[in-house]
Structures are given as C-alpha cells and as structure tokens.
Write a protein that holds these residues in place. Sequence first.
Motif, PDB file in Angstrom:
ATOM      1  N   ALA A 170      -5.869  -8.457   4.628  1.00  0.00           N
ATOM      2  CA  ALA A 170      -5.134  -8.135   3.394  1.00  0.00           C
ATOM      3  C   ALA A 170      -3.629  -8.269   3.596  1.00  0.00           C
ATOM      4  N   SER A 171      -3.134  -7.957   4.783  1.00  0.00           N
ATOM      5  CA  SER A 171      -1.702  -8.070   5.108  1.00  0.00           C
ATOM      6  C   SER A 171      -1.611  -8.598   6.534  1.00  0.00           C
ATOM      7  N   PRO A 172      -1.620  -9.929   6.681  1.00  0.00           N
ATOM      8  CA  PRO A 172      -1.751 -10.519   8.022  1.00  0.00           C
ATOM      9  C   PRO A 172      -0.666 -10.091   9.011  1.00  0.00           C
ATOM     10  N   TRP A 173       0.511  -9.646   8.527  1.00  0.00           N
ATOM     11  CA  TRP A 173       1.567  -9.203   9.456  1.00  0.00           C
ATOM     12  C   TRP A 173       1.064  -8.096  10.374  1.00  0.00           C
ATOM     13  N   ARG A 174       0.081  -7.306   9.879  1.00  0.00           N
ATOM     14  CA  ARG A 174      -0.396  -6.158  10.669  1.00  0.00           C
ATOM     15  C   ARG A 174      -1.080  -6.592  11.962  1.00  0.00           C
ATOM     16  N   SER A 175      -1.517  -7.847  12.011  1.00  0.00           N
ATOM     17  CA  SER A 175      -2.273  -8.291  13.191  1.00  0.00           C
ATOM     18  C   SER A 175      -1.428  -9.150  14.124  1.00  0.00           C
TER      19      SER A 175
ATOM     20  N   PRO B  19       6.866  -4.838   5.741  1.00  0.00           N
ATOM     21  CA  PRO B  19       6.359  -5.004   7.104  1.00  0.00           C
ATOM     22  C   PRO B  19       7.458  -4.707   8.135  1.00  0.00           C
ATOM     23  N   HIS B  20       7.029  -4.382   9.356  1.00  0.00           N
ATOM     24  CA  HIS B  20       7.972  -3.911  10.385  1.00  0.00           C
ATOM     25  C   HIS B  20       9.111  -4.900  10.649  1.00  0.00           C
ATOM     26  N   ALA B  21       8.793  -6.197  10.651  1.00  0.00           N
ATOM     27  CA  ALA B  21       9.813  -7.200  11.001  1.00  0.00           C
ATOM     28  C   ALA B  21      10.973  -7.199  10.015  1.00  0.00           C
TER      29      ALA B  21
ATOM     30  N   ALA C 220       5.079 -12.388  -7.755  1.00  0.00           N
ATOM     31  CA  ALA C 220       4.078 -11.866  -8.692  1.00  0.00           C
ATOM     32  C   ALA C 220       3.946 -10.353  -8.537  1.00  0.00           C
ATOM     33  N   ARG C 221       3.979  -9.900  -7.295  1.00  0.00           N
ATOM     34  CA  ARG C 221       3.864  -8.461  -7.053  1.00  0.00           C
ATOM     35  C   ARG C 221       5.089  -7.728  -7.619  1.00  0.00           C
ATOM     36  N   ALA C 222       6.255  -8.332  -7.448  1.00  0.00           N
ATOM     37  CA  ALA C 222       7.483  -7.714  -7.961  1.00  0.00           C
ATOM     38  C   ALA C 222       7.419  -7.652  -9.500  1.00  0.00           C
TER      39      ALA C 222
ATOM     40  N   ASP D  29       0.808  -1.234   0.000  1.00  0.00           N
ATOM     41  CA  ASP D  29       0.000   0.000   0.000  1.00  0.00           C
ATOM     42  C   ASP D  29       0.837   1.278   0.000  1.00  0.00           C
ATOM     43  N   ILE D  30       1.771   1.398   0.941  1.00  0.00           N
ATOM     44  CA  ILE D  30       2.442   2.695   1.118  1.00  0.00           C
ATOM     45  C   ILE D  30       3.468   2.963   0.027  1.00  0.00           C
ATOM     46  N   SER D  31       3.899   1.913  -0.664  1.00  0.00           N
ATOM     47  CA  SER D  31       4.935   2.122  -1.684  1.00  0.00           C
ATOM     48  C   SER D  31       4.463   3.111  -2.751  1.00  0.00           C
TER      49      SER D  31
ATOM     50  N   GLU E  12      10.253   3.430   6.287  1.00  0.00           N
ATOM     51  CA  GLU E  12       8.949   3.669   6.886  1.00  0.00           C
ATOM     52  C   GLU E  12       9.028   3.428   8.396  1.00  0.00           C
ATOM     53  N   LYS E  13       8.114   4.059   9.116  1.00  0.00           N
ATOM     54  CA  LYS E  13       8.018   3.834  10.546  1.00  0.00           C
ATOM     55  C   LYS E  13       7.418   2.465  10.797  1.00  0.00           C
ATOM     56  N   PRO E  14       7.606   1.838  11.944  1.00  0.00           N
ATOM     57  CA  PRO E  14       8.574   2.231  12.968  1.00  0.00           C
ATOM     58  C   PRO E  14       9.994   1.920  12.476  1.00  0.00           C
TER      59      PRO E  14
ATOM     60  N   CYS F 286      11.718  -4.094  -5.343  1.00  0.00           N
ATOM     61  CA  CYS F 286      11.911  -5.413  -4.722  1.00  0.00           C
ATOM     62  C   CYS F 286      10.695  -5.777  -3.890  1.00  0.00           C
ATOM     63  N   ASP F 287      10.267  -7.032  -3.997  1.00  0.00           N
ATOM     64  CA  ASP F 287       9.227  -7.559  -3.103  1.00  0.00           C
ATOM     65  C   ASP F 287       9.445  -9.063  -3.016  1.00  0.00           C
ATOM     66  N   ILE F 288       9.268  -9.616  -1.814  1.00  0.00           N
ATOM     67  CA  ILE F 288       9.438 -11.071  -1.712  1.00  0.00           C
ATOM     68  C   ILE F 288       8.317 -11.816  -2.423  1.00  0.00           C
TER      69      ILE F 288
ATOM     70  N   PHE G 145       8.475   9.896   9.557  1.00  0.00           N
ATOM     71  CA  PHE G 145       7.472  10.555  10.410  1.00  0.00           C
ATOM     72  C   PHE G 145       7.043  11.817   9.668  1.00  0.00           C
ATOM     73  N   GLN G 146       6.302  11.584   8.568  1.00  0.00           N
ATOM     74  CA  GLN G 146       6.017  12.682   7.640  1.00  0.00           C
ATOM     75  C   GLN G 146       5.121  13.746   8.229  1.00  0.00           C
ATOM     76  N   ASN G 147       4.370  13.429   9.299  1.00  0.00           N
ATOM     77  CA  ASN G 147       3.438  14.439   9.825  1.00  0.00           C
ATOM     78  C   ASN G 147       4.154  15.653  10.406  1.00  0.00           C
TER      79      ASN G 147
HETATM   80  N1  NAD Z   1       4.027   6.720   7.150  1.00  0.00           N
HETATM   81  C1  NAD Z   1       2.756   6.343   7.014  1.00  0.00           C
HETATM   82  O1  NAD Z   1       1.830   7.118   7.159  1.00  0.00           O
HETATM   83  C2  NAD Z   1       2.464   4.906   6.674  1.00  0.00           C
HETATM   84  C3  NAD Z   1       1.196   4.529   6.241  1.00  0.00           C
HETATM   85  C4  NAD Z   1       0.982   3.173   5.917  1.00  0.00           C
HETATM   86  C5  NAD Z   1       1.999   2.240   6.083  1.00  0.00           C
HETATM   87  N2  NAD Z   1       3.212   2.665   6.553  1.00  0.00           N
HETATM   88  C6  NAD Z   1       4.309   1.709   6.780  1.00  0.00           C
HETATM   89  O2  NAD Z   1       4.716   1.179   5.530  1.00  0.00           O
HETATM   90  C7  NAD Z   1       5.179  -0.168   5.711  1.00  0.00           C
HETATM   91  C8  NAD Z   1       4.414  -1.077   4.776  1.00  0.00           C
HETATM   92  O3  NAD Z   1       3.037  -0.987   5.059  1.00  0.00           O
HETATM   93  P1  NAD Z   1       1.955  -1.398   3.939  1.00  0.00           P
HETATM   94  O4  NAD Z   1       0.655  -1.092   4.529  1.00  0.00           O
HETATM   95  O5  NAD Z   1       2.334  -0.832   2.626  1.00  0.00           O
HETATM   96  O6  NAD Z   1       2.175  -2.997   3.917  1.00  0.00           O
HETATM   97  P2  NAD Z   1       1.713  -4.033   2.811  1.00  0.00           P
HETATM   98  O7  NAD Z   1       1.504  -5.320   3.496  1.00  0.00           O
HETATM   99  O8  NAD Z   1       0.620  -3.442   1.984  1.00  0.00           O
HETATM  100  O9  NAD Z   1       3.014  -4.135   1.883  1.00  0.00           O
HETATM  101  C9  NAD Z   1       4.224  -4.690   2.324  1.00  0.00           C
HETATM  102  C10 NAD Z   1       4.935  -5.323   1.128  1.00  0.00           C
HETATM  103  O10 NAD Z   1       6.243  -5.735   1.544  1.00  0.00           O
HETATM  104  C11 NAD Z   1       6.512  -7.015   0.979  1.00  0.00           C
HETATM  105  N3  NAD Z   1       7.561  -7.666   1.770  1.00  0.00           N
HETATM  106  C12 NAD Z   1       7.445  -8.357   2.931  1.00  0.00           C
HETATM  107  N4  NAD Z   1       8.657  -8.732   3.394  1.00  0.00           N
HETATM  108  C13 NAD Z   1       9.560  -8.278   2.490  1.00  0.00           C
HETATM  109  C14 NAD Z   1      10.959  -8.368   2.395  1.00  0.00           C
HETATM  110  N5  NAD Z   1      11.700  -8.981   3.324  1.00  0.00           N
HETATM  111  N6  NAD Z   1      11.559  -7.810   1.319  1.00  0.00           N
HETATM  112  C15 NAD Z   1      10.833  -7.203   0.347  1.00  0.00           C
HETATM  113  N7  NAD Z   1       9.487  -7.080   0.384  1.00  0.00           N
HETATM  114  C16 NAD Z   1       8.867  -7.611   1.441  1.00  0.00           C
HETATM  115  C17 NAD Z   1       5.165  -7.725   0.992  1.00  0.00           C
HETATM  116  O11 NAD Z   1       5.124  -8.814   0.080  1.00  0.00           O
HETATM  117  C18 NAD Z   1       4.228  -6.571   0.602  1.00  0.00           C
HETATM  118  O12 NAD Z   1       4.082  -6.476  -0.805  1.00  0.00           O
HETATM  119  C19 NAD Z   1       4.997  -0.467   7.188  1.00  0.00           C
HETATM  120  O13 NAD Z   1       6.188  -0.180   7.850  1.00  0.00           O
HETATM  121  C20 NAD Z   1       3.929   0.522   7.627  1.00  0.00           C
HETATM  122  O14 NAD Z   1       3.992   0.836   9.011  1.00  0.00           O
HETATM  123  C21 NAD Z   1       3.452   3.964   6.828  1.00  0.00           C
END
Ligand code: NAD
Length: 337
Positions: free
Chosen positions: A162-167, A72-74, A38-40, A12-14, A93-95, A33-35, A121-123
């Motif tokens: 949609a993105s189980p890591w979030r939970s 994702p954060h991890a 298909a998305r990549a 999403d945020i990309s 991206e944060k955190p 890059c994306d793991i 921390f764009q805000n």
């Molecule tokens: N600053 C903001 O306002 C804001 C808003 C939304 C999200 N975010 C941050 O953006 C980050 C992503 O959030 P999102 O909602 O876009 O997540 P998302 O789940 O929509 O997208 C994450 C993508 O990363 C890919 N991915 C996972 N592990 C990877 C790895 N090791 N290498 C490459 N790709 C990998 C996944 O396949 C997925 O396509 C998070 O850190 C989130 O906190 C920030």
Amino acid sequence: MSVRAAVIGLGDISALHLDAIAAMPDAELVAVCDIDQARAAAASDRLGVPAFTDHRTLFAEAAPDVVHICTPHAAHAAATIDALEAGIDVITEKPLARDPRQAAAVVDAAARSSAKIAVCFQNRYNTPVRAAKELLDSGELGAITGAAGTVIWHRTPEYYQASPWRSTWSGGGGGLLMNQAIHTLDLLRWLVGEVQSVAGTAATRALPIEVEDTAELTLTHENGIRSIFYATNAHAANDPITVSVVTEHAELFLSGDLRVTYTDGRVETVTEEKSAGGERAYWGVSHERLITDFYARRGDSEPFWITPTDGARLVDIIHEVYRGSYPEQIAQLTEME
Ligand SMILES: NC(=O)c1ccc[n+]([C@@H]2O[C@H](COP(=O)([O-])OP(=O)(O)OC[C@H]3O[C@@H](n4cnc5c(N)ncnc54)[C@H](O)[C@@H]3O)[C@@H](O)[C@H]2O)c1
C-alpha cells in the motif's frame, strides 16, 4: 485568534492529526499538502481547505502557524527544516528523519530557529506510561536494576504494498526498528535513562521487504543499567507491547495497563482512561494528547519536552544496529545524501 494548522502527507496517520486539530477549539486547519495530486485534491474537497503538492508553496501561500509532518521518513527532514527556517512550529511524525545525517541537520535547524518542534512519540502520554515514569522518578521504588521491552507485531505484505516506501531503505531508512519499535525504544530510554551503547542484530526473516522485520538489542544505559529488547513484525497478530522495569522495591510491567508488583507482595494497576479500539488499536490513544499539549505550550519560553535531540538519538541508536546487520545498505544510504 485561532492557531493556523496545516498537514503535510495525507496517508494513514494524517487522520489522527486532522482529528486532533478539529477537536481543538482554538485551532483551524488552513491547508493540506500531498505530492499525490489526486489525494491532495480529495482531501481539499473533504476538508474544505486549499491543497498543495509542494510544502514550500503551502508555507508561502497559506502561512500556517503549525505544520504537522506526516510524510514518509525520507521526506521528514526537508519539510521540517523548511518550516523551522520559515518560523513555523512543527509536529513531526517519528522518526525525526530517515538517517543520522538528516536527523543532525534537523537538530541544527531547530537550534537556529525560534520556532518550536515536537517529535510524535505519543506513547509517552499513555496514562499507564506516565504513571510508571512518575513512580520511577519519585524514588519510592529505589534504584532501577534492569529493564526489558518487546514488540511482537503483525504486518502483512499488503501493508508494504500500500505504501512501498515502508519496505525500502531509501524511503523508510529501515523497517521494524525505524518505523514500529522506535516507540518502545523511546520509552526504554525515557524511563531508564540515556543509552550509552547498543549491541544487537536486525534481520529480514519472513516478510517480502528490503528492510528488517525482526531485531534483538541489548542497550546499556549511562547509569549502567541493561535493557533487553526483542521485536518483530512477523507474528500472526499484534500482541500488546510490553515494557518491564525492575527496581529495588518493585517490578513495573506495562502491557496496555501498568501492573506494579512490590517486593512486599502488594500489586497495583493503572489502566488507560481511553480505549483504543478498531483495526489500528496498536497506534495507541495518545496522538490527540501530545498534539493538544504542544499547542498549549507554544507560548512557553522553553523548547517542547520531546525534543529533536531525543529523536536524533533514537535514529543513532538504531543505526548502530543497522551498521552491523546491513552494512552495504547503510553505506548506500549514506552515499544517497
Ligand atoms: N506515531 C505513530 O504511532 C505512527 C503510526 C503510523 C505512522 N506514523 C508515521 O507517520 C508517517 C506517515 O506514515 P503513513 O503510514 O501515514 O504513510 P502513508 O504512506 O499512508 O502516507 C504518506 C503520505 O505522504 C505523501 N507524501 C510523500 N512524500 C511527500 C512529500 N514530499 N510531501 C508531501 N506529501 C508526501 C504520500 O503521497 C502519502 O499520501 C511516517 O513517518 C510514519 O512513521 C506514525
């Protein structure tokens, strides 16, 4: 010569990072890059650049100058550390990282590297927020006497599906505080001062997730000021975030716009220059501002002003709350390292 940019994590945020890169005349997207293969591949077709499924291969083959970490954060810390060790500038991206230990490792890597790093921390770039900071720093309002913040938002079960890591603790390192409310905690810390201690609770009250959806905190800043804070993802709508800072001569109230109410009765407002429309308006308008500023300051001798130490401090503050409210989950997270 154009600055060579790459984006890791194409969810999403990309889109906001890719748009900001495309808008800068001196920057050029060279790889993504994306793991998720298909998305990549889909992004590669759409954007006309090579795609990788491993960030190290991207670093070696595409030689970017700047990498944007949108995973994702991890996965933040590993990619950030690898980039810093390769001398590549990072906007993460944060955190900063999923947990305090990973965050400390990023701070160490940044200290060893000549590459620059920013935490998103764009805000802090919102026009009303900047106006509040300038007023507070000017001394015109007298001393701060207290502050408060709220984040009353809506996240659906589908958002987590949609993105189980979030939970999950393993993927997100937390929920509401680590993912959403961290922005507003950053603003309180930036506007009021370094946080000395925090007392609070976090709980999973309403949503079908492992991590917290609701939290209340009392922050004590080093200057002795207290900030109170309430946040939830369990409301039925995304209400505007609020930050209130009370000073000797005025109360500043941020809720989208800034309203300054002086003790002599004058009221002034500062509005945002751009509007954030659409479904994801809660992301704000300032990603592009932060990213453009980071690129403009790459040649500076000092570190970028939103530092990994800022990012690590916020992860530590949130963990103080988690350790009380989710002791078993936090112990497991620590063992996972
Ligand atoms: N600053 C903001 O306002 C804001 C808003 C939304 C999200 N975010 C941050 O953006 C980050 C992503 O959030 P999102 O909602 O876009 O997540 P998302 O789940 O929509 O997208 C994450 C993508 O990363 C890919 N991915 C996972 N592990 C990877 C790895 N090791 N290498 C490459 N790709 C990998 C996944 O396949 C997925 O396509 C998070 O850190 C989130 O906190 C920030």
